[in-house]
Design a protein around this motif. Structure first.
Motif, PDB file in Angstrom:
ATOM      1  N   LYS B 112       0.837  -1.310  -0.027  1.00 52.26           N
ATOM      2  CA  LYS B 112      -0.021   0.001   0.121  1.00 52.26           C
ATOM      3  C   LYS B 112       0.924   1.194  -0.014  1.00 52.26           C
ATOM      4  O   LYS B 112       0.637   2.169  -0.598  1.00 52.26           O
ATOM      5  N   LEU B 116       3.590   0.354  -6.563  1.00 54.27           N
ATOM      6  CA  LEU B 116       4.185  -0.344  -7.572  1.00 54.27           C
ATOM      7  C   LEU B 116       2.759  -0.979  -8.517  1.00 54.27           C
ATOM      8  O   LEU B 116       1.840  -1.500  -7.971  1.00 54.27           O
ATOM      9  N   GLY B 117       3.100  -0.785  -9.688  1.00 51.15           N
ATOM     10  CA  GLY B 117       1.722  -0.743 -10.558  1.00 51.15           C
ATOM     11  C   GLY B 117       0.836  -2.241 -10.166  1.00 51.15           C
ATOM     12  O   GLY B 117      -0.317  -2.196 -10.195  1.00 51.15           O
ATOM     13  N   ARG B 118       1.651  -3.347 -10.214  1.00 52.32           N
ATOM     14  CA  ARG B 118       0.991  -4.569 -10.063  1.00 52.32           C
ATOM     15  C   ARG B 118       0.332  -4.904  -8.836  1.00 52.32           C
ATOM     16  O   ARG B 118      -0.723  -5.514  -8.984  1.00 52.32           O
ATOM     17  N   THR B 120      -0.075  -2.352  -5.876  1.00 46.78           N
ATOM     18  CA  THR B 120      -0.637  -1.663  -4.890  1.00 46.78           C
ATOM     19  C   THR B 120      -2.229  -1.512  -5.090  1.00 46.78           C
ATOM     20  O   THR B 120      -2.897  -1.339  -4.186  1.00 46.78           O
ATOM     21  N   THR B 121      -2.744  -1.509  -6.393  1.00 52.16           N
ATOM     22  CA  THR B 121      -4.032  -1.285  -6.384  1.00 52.16           C
ATOM     23  C   THR B 121      -5.114  -2.414  -5.578  1.00 52.16           C
ATOM     24  O   THR B 121      -5.855  -2.167  -5.001  1.00 52.16           O
ATOM     25  N   ASN B 122      -4.441  -3.577  -5.792  1.00 52.39           N
ATOM     26  CA  ASN B 122      -4.967  -4.698  -4.818  1.00 52.39           C
ATOM     27  C   ASN B 122      -4.836  -4.609  -3.527  1.00 52.39           C
ATOM     28  O   ASN B 122      -5.772  -5.139  -2.870  1.00 52.39           O
ATOM     29  N   ASN B 124      -4.463  -1.897  -2.031  1.00 51.11           N
ATOM     30  CA  ASN B 124      -5.211  -0.841  -1.509  1.00 51.11           C
ATOM     31  C   ASN B 124      -6.902  -1.109  -1.225  1.00 51.11           C
ATOM     32  O   ASN B 124      -7.696  -0.523  -0.681  1.00 51.11           O
TER      33      ASN B 124
END
Lengths: 161, 525
Positions: B112, B116-118, B120-122, B124
Motif C-alpha cells: 500500500k 508498484l503498478g501490479r 498496490t491497487t489490489n 489498497n
C-alpha cells in the motif's frame, strides 16, 4: 598559470554543456520514466497513485527546479540510481572505469611508442620514400572515422583472426 | 556486429554447457535482465514475475486453469468482507526465520505504502488486517470483490518483515535482500549476464524439480534459438516466431508447447474526435478488417481472431453471444456510411455536412514488426472501404506517450487511431472496468475516451458482485455494450508457442493464456 586557468575554464564549460545535454535529452525524447519507477503493470494505477509516484521522485516539479536539483546532486557526488540498470550510477561507472582506463592507457602507450619510432625514422630520412609513405598513411588513417575503423578492426582481430 | 555478439555469447554458453552435465540442472534462456528478482525489482510480467515467484510465495497459487489453490495459506473462509486465513504450519523464510501472520499483514501494508503498478491497487482494496496469532489473521476489504483471491491473494508475493521493514527504496533492493520462502533460492546474480537459482531443500511444499536453474540473459532472438538447437540451453522463455515453428517441429530433439495467448492486439481510437465519434463509422471500420487474413499472413495461422466483446474466447467470462466481428463488403460499407450521413467527395474521402472527413492518421509501432505489418494490412482494408487512414510508424514509447500521456488517462489523448495491445492479465482477470469505465480512477486503460453510464454501471456492479452467476451476467452485458459501441476493436490474440529440449525436462505445463514458465512447472506434482 593563466593558461592553465583558461584550459580549466574550457573543460568546466564542456562539462557543464555535457551535463545539461544529459539532463535535457531524455526529457526531449519520447517515453516516460514512470514504467521504470512503478513497474510494467502501470496501467493498474489510477491518477492519484501516479501522482504519488511522480511526487516521490520529484517529477511533478518544474523543469528548472529539477535541473538545479540535478546539478546540485552532481556537484556533491550524489549521482543517483539507474532504475534501468538496477544499481547506483556511481557503481555502474566504477565497474567500467578500470577497463576504460586500461584500454585508453595501453592504446596511448602503443600509439606513442610507434609514433616516436616512425617519426624519428621519417625525420632521419626526410623527403625519402619512407617519409612520404608514413606521412600519407598517417593522414589517411587519421581521416577515417573512428567508429568505422573500430568496427573493421573488431571484425578482423576479434572475430576473423 | 552480430557475429561478435555471437562470439561473446558462445563463450558464456560453452561455460553453461559444461555445468549442465551436472544432474538436475536446467538452463533457461531469458530475454533481459530482471533486476534482483524481488517483487519490486523484477522487470517483465513474463517471465520476470514467474522467476521472482520461484523465490517468493503467494498465499494462493493459480493452477494452469487460473483457479487459485491454497499455497502458503492452509485454509480460507470468506465471511462477507472478511477473509479469515490460516497459514500452514512450520513455514520458514530462506534464512530460517518463521513465516507468521505478521509477515502477511506487513506485506499488504508495504504494497500500500510503496507504490508498484501490479500490487498496490489490489493491496489498497484492504481496509484492515487483524492478526489473531502466529498463523491466523483476518483481512477485511473495503468493498466486496468476487475475484480477490485470484487477482490479489494469488498474486501478491509475501515479504519477510524482518528484512523489508528497513527497506525504504524497494526499487533499489539489492540481491542480498532476495530472501523469500519459495522452492528456489537466488544463489548468484550477474547483472545482464545470468541468474543461478538453487533448490530450497527445506521447502514446505512440493519438492523443487531441479537442483539448479541457470538463467542466462540472451537478448537476441536468433541467438536464443540457435543456442536451443545447439543444445546449449534447455528451454527459452521467448515465444517461438511463427516463421520457424516448422523448423522446430521437424526435429525430434525439440518439442513445442502451444496454447492460447491472452496478450491482445487491438485497434484503439479516440472516439471523441469528429468522425470517430460516430458509432456507425466505428462499425464500418470493425467490419472492414479481414481478421482471418491477418492471422494467416501476420501470425502464419498461430493466433485467434479478436472478438468484439474483447475477452479471449478461452477465458472463463467470455460471452459466446457477442460472437465474431460481422464482416461487411466495400459496397455495404459505402451504403452504411451514406445512410449515416456521410457522402463521398471528389477525392474519394467521405465527409459530412459539418465538414468532418473520414481521413485519419493511424499510428503503429516501428519496432514491433507483427503490429506494423498488421497495421499496413488493416489500412488497405479501411482505404478500400472508404475510410482513409495513413499509417505512421513510430517508436513504441512515442506511440504510447501519444495514446496514453504519462500513463494517466485523465491527461487526455493525442492520437486518432493506433494499433496497441494489453498484456495477458487484462484478459485473465476480465478487467473490463479498466477498459471501459469513464472515470479515469477506474477506467485506467480506457484510451478511447469512452464514457457510457450503462457500461459504468455494469462494470461497477460486476466488481462488487460475489455471486458468480450474477457477476457473469453483468460481465456478459458489459461485453455486449462494448461490442455494440466499439470504443476499441480487438484484432487478434497471438498464440504462445514455446520450445524446449525434452531430454532435459518434459514436465512443462501450459498456464492458460500465458506459457510454460510458472511455478507449477518447476516443482514436482
Amino acid at each position: 598559470m593563466s593558461w592553465y586557468l583558461g584550459r580549466a575554464g574550457q573543460y568546466a564549460l564542456v562539462l557543464l554543456a555535457a551535463l545539461t545535454l544529459n539532463f535535457f535529452l531524455p526529457r526531449l525524447m519520447p517515453g516516460n520514466p514512470l514504467r521504470f519507477l512503478a513497474g510494467e503493470e502501470i496501467g493498474m494505477l489510477g491518477p492519484a497513485q501516479i501522482a504519488e509516484v511522480r511526487a516521490r521522485y520529484g517529477l511533478d516539479r518544474g523543469l528548472l527546479e529539477q535541473y538545479l536539483t540535478y546539478m546540485k546532486s552532481m556537484v556533491i557526488g550524489d549521482w543517483g540510481y539507474s532504475y534501468q540498470m538496477g544499481r547506483p550510477v556511481i557503481q555502474a561507472i566504477l565497474e567500467r572505469l578500470p577497463w576504460t582506463l586500461l584500454l585508453v592507457g595501453s592504446a596511448m602507450l602503443v600509439a606513442s611508442l610507434i609514433g616516436i619510432v616512425v617519426g624519428a625514422i621519417a625525420a632521419w630520412n626526410r623527403g625519402r620514400s619512407f617519409d612520404t609513405v608514413s606521412l600519407t598513411t598517417t593522414v589517411v588513417v587519421d581521416s577515417l572515422p573512428t567508429f568505422w575503423l573500430g568496427m573493421l578492426m573488431i571484425a578482423v582481430f576479434a572475430v576473423e583472426l | 556486429m552480430a557475429k561478435l555478439y555471437r562470439a561473446v555469447l558462445t563463450t558464456l554458453l560453452v561455460t553453461l554447457a559444461a555445468t549442465a552435465l551436472a544432474a538436475g540442472t536446467l538452463r533457461l534462456a531469458i530475454t533481459q535482465d530482471e533486476g534482483t528478482l524481488t517483487p519490486y525489482t523484477y522487470q517483465t510480467g513474463y517471465p520476470g514475475y514467474e522467476l521472482m515467484a520461484l523465490i517468493y510465495d503467494q498465499l494462493f497459487l493459480l493452477d494452469t486453469e487460473l483457479i487459485p489453490q491454497p499455497w502458503l495459506a492452509e485454509s480460507l473462509e470468506i465471511d462477507g468482507l472478511d477473509y479469515n486465513i490460516v497459514l500452514r504450519e512450520g513455514l520458514r523464510w530462506h534464512d530460517g526465520e518463521p513465516i507468521t501472520a505478521d509477515d502477511v499483514a506487513f506485506s499488504i501494508g508495504y504494497y500500500k505504502t510503496h507504490v508498484l503498478g501490479r500490487f498496490t491497487t489490489n493491496a489498497n482494496k484492504v481496509a484492515s488486517v487483524q492478526v489473531h496469532d502466529e498463523r491466523s489473521l483476518t483481512i477485511t476489504l473495503s468493498a466486496p470483490d468476487a475475484v480477490y483471491v485470484q487477482i490479489a491473494l494469488a498474486d501478491l508475493p509475501m515479504l519477510p518483515e524482518h528484512i523489508w521493514s528497513s527497506i525504504d527504496e524497494p526499487r533499489q533492493a539489492t540481491a542480498d535482500k532476495t530472501i523469500g520462502s519459495g522452492p528456489y533460492k537466488l544463489a548468484e546474480y550477474r547483472t545482464d549476464q545470468f541468474y543461478r537459482l538453487v533448490a530450497n531443500t527445506d521447502y514446505w511444499g512440493p519438492a523443487p524439480t531441479f537442483d539448479t536453474i541457470i538463467a542466462p540473459v540472451i537478448r537476441d532472438e536468433t541467438a536464443t534459438f540457435q543456442a536451443l538447437l545447439a543444445g546449449e540451453i534447455d528451454v527459452a522463455s521467448r515465444v517461438v516466431p511463427a516463421g520457424v515453428v516448422s523448423t522446430f517441429s521437424s526435429r525430434n530433439d525439440i518439442e513445442l508447447a502451444q496454447g492460447a495467448g491472452f496478450a491482445s492486439t487491438i485497434l484503439i481510437m479516440d472516439i471523441t474526435q469528429p468522425g470517430l465519434n460516430d458509432v456507425e463509422v466505428r462499425r464500418v471500420i470493425a467490419g472492414s478488417i479481414d481478421y482471418d487474413q491477418l492471422i494467416d499472413i501476420v501470425l502464419l495461422g498461430y493466433g485467434t481472431a479478436g472478438v468484439p466483446g474483447f475477452l479471449h474466447p478461452a477465458t472463463p467470462f467470455a460471452n459466446p453471444a457477442t460472437g465474431e466481428h460481422q464482416r461487411i463488403t466495400a459496397d455495404e460499407a459505402a451504403s452504411r456510411l451514406e445512410a449515416a450521413g456521410w457522402t463521398r467527395g471528389a477525392d474519394g474521402v467521405y465527409a459530412n455536412s459539418a465538414g468532418d472527413r473520414l481521413d485519419f492518421e493511424f499510428l503503429a509501432p516501428s519496432n514491433n514488426p507483427t503490429r506494423l505489418r498488421a497495421a499496413e494490412l488493416i489500412a488497405q482494408s479501411l482505404n478500400a472501404a472508404g475510410v482513409r487512414v495513413t499509417v505512421r510508424a513510430m517508436e513504441a514509447d512515442a506511440l504510447t506517450e501519444l495514446a496514453w500521456p504519462g500513463f494517466d488517462v485523465s491527461a487526455g489523448r493525442n492520437y486518432q487511431i493506433a494499433i496497441f495491445g494489453w498484456s495477458a492479465p487484462v484478459n485473465a482477470q476480465a478487467n473490463l472496468r479498466g477498459l471501459l469505465h469513464g472515470d479515469p480512477a477506474k477506467g485506467t486503460l480506457n484510451l478511447s475516451g469512452y464514457a457510457n453510464e450503462e457500461a459504468d454501471g455494469l462494470v461497477d456492479a460486476a466488481a462488487v458482485t460475489t455471486d458468480e452467476a450474477e457477476r457473469r451476467a453483468l460481465l456478459y452485458a458489459a461485453q455486449e455494450r462494448l461490442a455494440a459501441d466499439l470504443p476499441l476493436i480487438p484484432v487478434f490474440y497471438q498464440d504462445g508457442i514455446y520450445a524446449y529440449r525434452p531430454a532435459a525436462y518434459s514436465g512443462w505445463t501450459f498456464m492458460a493464456g500465458q506459457g510454460i514458465i510458472h511455478k507449477g512447472s518447476f516443482v514436482s506434482r
